[in-house]
Enzyme design. Structure first.
Site, PDB file in Angstrom:
ATOM      1  NE  ARG A 232      -4.258  -1.438   0.279  1.00  0.00           N
ATOM      2  CZ  ARG A 232      -4.408  -2.541  -0.464  1.00  0.00           C
ATOM      3  NH1 ARG A 232      -3.475  -2.874  -1.337  1.00  0.00           N
ATOM      4  NH2 ARG A 232      -5.494  -3.285  -0.356  1.00  0.00           N
ATOM      5  CD  GLU A 261      -3.133   3.380  -5.093  1.00  0.00           C
ATOM      6  OE1 GLU A 261      -4.077   2.575  -5.119  1.00  0.00           O
ATOM      7  OE2 GLU A 261      -2.026   3.119  -4.596  1.00  0.00           O
ATOM      8  CG  HIS A 280      -3.594  -0.530  -6.398  1.00  0.00           C
ATOM      9  ND1 HIS A 280      -3.927   0.070  -5.208  1.00  0.00           N
ATOM     10  CD2 HIS A 280      -3.500  -1.853  -6.111  1.00  0.00           C
ATOM     11  CE1 HIS A 280      -4.035  -0.844  -4.258  1.00  0.00           C
ATOM     12  NE2 HIS A 280      -3.778  -2.028  -4.787  1.00  0.00           N
TER      13      HIS A 280
HETATM   14  C1  DGY Z   1      -5.341  -6.160  -2.588  1.00  0.00           C
HETATM   15  O1  DGY Z   1      -6.053  -7.134  -2.798  1.00  0.00           O
HETATM   16  O2  DGY Z   1      -5.179  -5.680  -1.474  1.00  0.00           O
HETATM   17  C2  DGY Z   1      -4.668  -5.595  -3.774  1.00  0.00           C
HETATM   18  O3  DGY Z   1      -4.025  -4.421  -3.490  1.00  0.00           O
HETATM   19  C3  DGY Z   1      -5.657  -5.469  -4.904  1.00  0.00           C
HETATM   20  O4  DGY Z   1      -4.970  -5.309  -6.086  1.00  0.00           O
END
Ligand code: DGY
Length: 322
Positions: A232, A261, A280
């Protein structure tokens, strides 16, 4: 009949079990549902299938008197106040396992691309600036034979480390618990940053990992090292990263996730050749997104039928969801 709300359009075959069993409504636009609208619909639903773009906080939960179950179509649930859900007795489902290998593929693709300077080369070709072959042109770094530092040795970290064997790479890692089954050394974060030739972040975002990589940590990395983030955005202090890249404190970064983001086109990170940013998409293969949708639906159905969810998020096993 119970009512469920789905905050983004999903393929109809994935939605069918919901439509068969419940009164199902879908936010069918290709953009996140506005918070005000979500707040309204939550007043009258028993189950919510949401995305990582929906902020499900205590205020919103307070406006959902009937809500019994939340199912998120992602493995990370940092957008959901899971403690408040726990307090309210609302189980939260997520989608681990089904995306692990795809995210690890992407992490490796990002790593290989940035280390071998592929995005820079590609831009040069497209700009019509491809000159004659030169011995020193775009010399990058090697991936094979290097030491990879993996921050967060959960499912995805392990899948990244498996890929390292094929590249004859050594693996060092940080993790809350030792992984004796792995042919890899567990180190403190500072030891790892000093030792690794390149670093991949696979840890989940929580209070402890917010800005885990900041000014001090970037200084500890080798000047020749590349940083990859598939977890993240807020795990990395973006301003610190911009400064480190500008100063050449590290060689470069490849990011699937950023903070903020989406990243605005004029953001300083995008002005740096040493930085590769993709939007992402680490889990975005056709097969994996279908599997995520199916699991999210299965979680919601199970929760609303009073059965154990196939993949319920448990804070006490948080590392598993890295
Ligand atoms: C998640 O599943 O947390 C991913 O970041 C999605 O792409």
């Amino acid at each position: 009949m119970k009512r469920v709300y789905v905050t983004r359009g999903l393929p109809e075959p994935a939605l069918k079990p919901l439509r068969d069993l419940f009164e199902t409504e879908v936010w069918d636009r290709n953009e996140p549902i506005p918070r005000g609208h979500l707040s309204e619909v939550l007043g009258d639903v028993d189950g919510l299938l949401c995305m990582l773009t929906d902020e499900i906080d205590a205020t919103l939960l307070g406006r959902a008197p009937r809500l019994e179950v939340i199912s998120q179509m992602a493995v990370g649930v940092d957008n959901i106040d899971v403690e408040e859900c726990h307090r309210l007795g609302i189980p939260v489902g997520h989608t681990p396992d089904v995306l692990t290998e795809t995210v690890a593929d992407t992490a490796f693709a990002l790593l290989a691309s940035i280390v071998r300077r592929l995005p820079e080369g590609e831009k040069i070709v497209r700009r019509g600036e491809w000159g004659p072959w030169s011995p020193t042109f775009l010399n990058g770094r090697d991936l094979h034979g290097t030491t990879l530092g993996i921050i967060g040795m959960g499912r995805i970290g392990k899948a990244v480390s498996r890929r390292c064997a094929g590249f004859n790479m050594e693996v060092v890692y940080t993790s809350r618990s030792a992984k004796p089954d792995l042919d890899a050394r567990r180190l403190d974060l500072s030891e790892l940053l000093g030792r690794a030739d390149h670093v991949v972040i696979c840890v989940s975002l929580n209070i402890e990992t917010h800005h885990l990589i900041g000014v001090k940590e970037l200084e500890m990395m080798k000047e020749t090292a590349y940083l990859v983030n598939v977890s993240r955005g807020p795990v990395v202090d973006t301003n610190a990263l911009v400064e480190a890249l500008k100063a050449g404190a590290i060689a470069g970064a490849a990011l699937d996730v950023t903070d903020p983001e989406p990243l605005p086109a004029e953001h300083p990170l995008l002005g740096l050749d040493s930085c590769l940013v993709v939007p992402h998409i680490a889990s975005s293969s056709v097969r994996t997104r279908e599997a995520m949708a199916r699991l999210a639906v299965d979680n919601l159905v199970a929760g609303l039928e009073g059965r154990e969810m196939p993949a319920r998020y448990r804070q006490d096993r948080r590392e598993q969801s890295d």
